[in-house]
Design an enzyme around this catalytic site. Sequence first.
Site, PDB file in Angstrom:
ATOM      1  N   ASN A 204       0.836  -1.200   0.000  1.00 26.75           N
ATOM      2  CA  ASN A 204       0.000   0.000   0.000  1.00 26.75           C
ATOM      3  C   ASN A 204       0.870   1.248   0.000  1.00 26.75           C
ATOM      4  O   ASN A 204       2.097   1.169   0.004  1.00 26.75           O
ATOM      5  CB  ASN A 204      -0.962  -0.028   1.195  1.00 26.75           C
ATOM      6  CG  ASN A 204      -0.195  -0.091   2.497  1.00 26.75           C
ATOM      7  OD1 ASN A 204       0.534   0.817   2.843  1.00 26.75           O
ATOM      8  ND2 ASN A 204      -0.343  -1.200   3.220  1.00 26.75           N
ATOM      9  N   ASP A 273      -4.357  -6.091   5.197  1.00 23.04           N
ATOM     10  CA  ASP A 273      -5.390  -6.901   5.845  1.00 23.04           C
ATOM     11  C   ASP A 273      -5.436  -8.315   5.261  1.00 23.04           C
ATOM     12  O   ASP A 273      -5.854  -9.250   5.933  1.00 23.04           O
ATOM     13  CB  ASP A 273      -6.764  -6.233   5.684  1.00 23.04           C
ATOM     14  CG  ASP A 273      -6.855  -4.961   6.519  1.00 23.04           C
ATOM     15  OD1 ASP A 273      -6.269  -4.938   7.612  1.00 23.04           O
ATOM     16  OD2 ASP A 273      -7.495  -3.988   6.059  1.00 23.04           O
ATOM     17  N   LYS A 331     -13.445   0.637  15.969  1.00 24.09           N
ATOM     18  CA  LYS A 331     -12.113   0.017  15.978  1.00 24.09           C
ATOM     19  C   LYS A 331     -11.470   0.110  17.354  1.00 24.09           C
ATOM     20  O   LYS A 331     -10.842  -0.833  17.819  1.00 24.09           O
ATOM     21  CB  LYS A 331     -11.203   0.695  14.951  1.00 24.09           C
ATOM     22  CG  LYS A 331     -11.508   0.237  13.551  1.00 24.09           C
ATOM     23  CD  LYS A 331     -10.668   0.870  12.510  1.00 24.09           C
ATOM     24  CE  LYS A 331     -11.251   0.522  11.150  1.00 24.09           C
ATOM     25  NZ  LYS A 331     -10.615   1.221  10.058  1.00 24.09           N
ATOM     26  N   LYS A 335     -10.513  -3.326  19.223  1.00 24.08           N
ATOM     27  CA  LYS A 335      -9.090  -3.644  19.425  1.00 24.08           C
ATOM     28  C   LYS A 335      -8.633  -3.328  20.842  1.00 24.08           C
ATOM     29  O   LYS A 335      -7.452  -3.471  21.150  1.00 24.08           O
ATOM     30  CB  LYS A 335      -8.245  -2.901  18.390  1.00 24.08           C
ATOM     31  CG  LYS A 335      -8.621  -3.255  16.952  1.00 24.08           C
ATOM     32  CD  LYS A 335      -7.692  -2.654  15.936  1.00 24.08           C
ATOM     33  CE  LYS A 335      -8.292  -2.788  14.540  1.00 24.08           C
ATOM     34  NZ  LYS A 335      -7.305  -3.044  13.514  1.00 24.08           N
TER      35      LYS A 335
END
Length: 396
Positions: A204, A273, A331, A335
Amino acid sequence: MLAGRKVLVGVTGSIAAYRAAEVVRGLVREGAETRVVMTAAARRFVSHVTFATLSGHPVATRLFDGGPVHIELARFAEAAVVVPATANILGKVAHGIADDLLSTVLLACTAPVLFCPAMNASMYRHPAVQASIGRLKEMGYHFAEPGTGALACGEEGPGRLAEPEAILEHVGRLLAPKDLAGLTVLVTAGPTREPLDPVRFISNRSSGKMGYAVAAAAAARGARVILVSGPTQLAPPAGVETVWVETAREMLARVREFYPAADVVVKAAAVADYRPAGVSEHKIKKEGETLHLVLEKNPDILATLGREKGRRILVGFAAETEELVPRARRKLEEKNLDLLVANDVTLPGAGFGTDTNVVQLVYRDGRVVPLPLMTKRALAHRILDEVLRLRAAPGP
Ligand code: CTP
C-alpha cells in the site's frame, strides 16, 4: 516540541547558506519563534531579506546596533543552531574569540547550541578544524555531522551540510523534555509487503513518515524506542532500535517479541489486511485475459495486543475515506485501545506520503478531539502528550 519555542539561527559564509533558509522555514512552520543572526560573509551568499521574510523578524547583523543586541539575543535563545557553520566560526567559538555579533552571541549564550558544519572537504579534514570540533564537543556543543559526497567546490568528501530535515529533528531533540525517560515505546510504521511470487507483492501507499515521527519524538523525549518497520525509503531515526520486517506475519512475530517490555505501543503501520493465499514458487506468467488471486486474512496485530493489554497504553491509527468517527469508535472498542488517531485521507494535507496530517483523536471515554492541520512531527509529540496524560489518569 518546537511550537512556541525560541530558536536562534546563526548563518555563516558558506555556499550552503541558502539551505539555512529551509531550516528557518521549517522552524517557523513548526511554530518556533525564530531570530536570525548573519555574519558579513553569509550576507555575500544570501540576502538578509530572505531570512527576515522567512522568520518574520529583522535579521541582526551588527554588534553595535543600538543596545546590547548580543545579550538580548543570547537570552532570547532556548536553543541556537549555526547553519551552515564554517571553519571560521568553529575556530572562533572553540577559542573564545568574539569579534562579530554571531561569535559574541554564542559566547554569551547558555542554551544548547547545534553546529552544522559545511565546508570544502580538505578544510573539514584539516587538523585545526578537527581540533576545534573536538574542543567544542568536549565543551558540550552539539553537531549535525556533515554528509559525504560531491561538494559545491568540485571536490568529493565530507563537508556537505546535513539535510535540513535532520537539522530540524536535532533541534527538536535539544528542546525536548525528557518526560518519557524510563518508558519503553514500541512503534510500528510503514506498509507491509505480501508476496505473490518471487518478484511481486501486494502493498500500500504508506510512506512510514507518521510512525517514524512518533519513534523520533519518543526517543527525543528520553524513551527507549523499538521501531518495527515495514519497507520504507526513510532513514531510521537517531537513537531508535529499528527492526525491519516485510509481511504482516513477520510484523506480528517481532511485535510480540518486544511487547512484554513495552509500556506504550503506537501502531502507525498500514498492515495489509489480506495476503495471497499461496506464494507461487516461480514467477507467475501472463497467460489468460484475467488472473484470479485468492487472498486470505492476515492476523490483526493490534487486536492481538489488545487482548493482552495489561497496563499498557495502546494507540492505533485508522485511515478512512468516509464515516470517520463512527468507524474509529468501533475500531477502538474492537481492538481494546486507549486512543485512536483517525485521519480522513481524502483531506488535503492528510494521509500518505505527506509531511502533514489532519486527524481526530478518539478516546475510550467517547471524546473526539479534532486537531488542525499540523506537521507529522508536531502530531507525534501531541500523541505522546496524550499518552502521558492517559498513563497519569486513574484506570477504570
Ligand atoms: N492493524 C494491525 N493489524 C492488521 C491491520 C491493522 O495491527 N492486520 C492496525 C494498524 O496498525 C492500525 C489499525 O490497526 O493501527 C488500523 O485498523 P484497521 O481496522 O485495520 O483499519 P484499516 O485497515 O485502516 O481499515 P479497514 O480494516 O476498515 O479497511
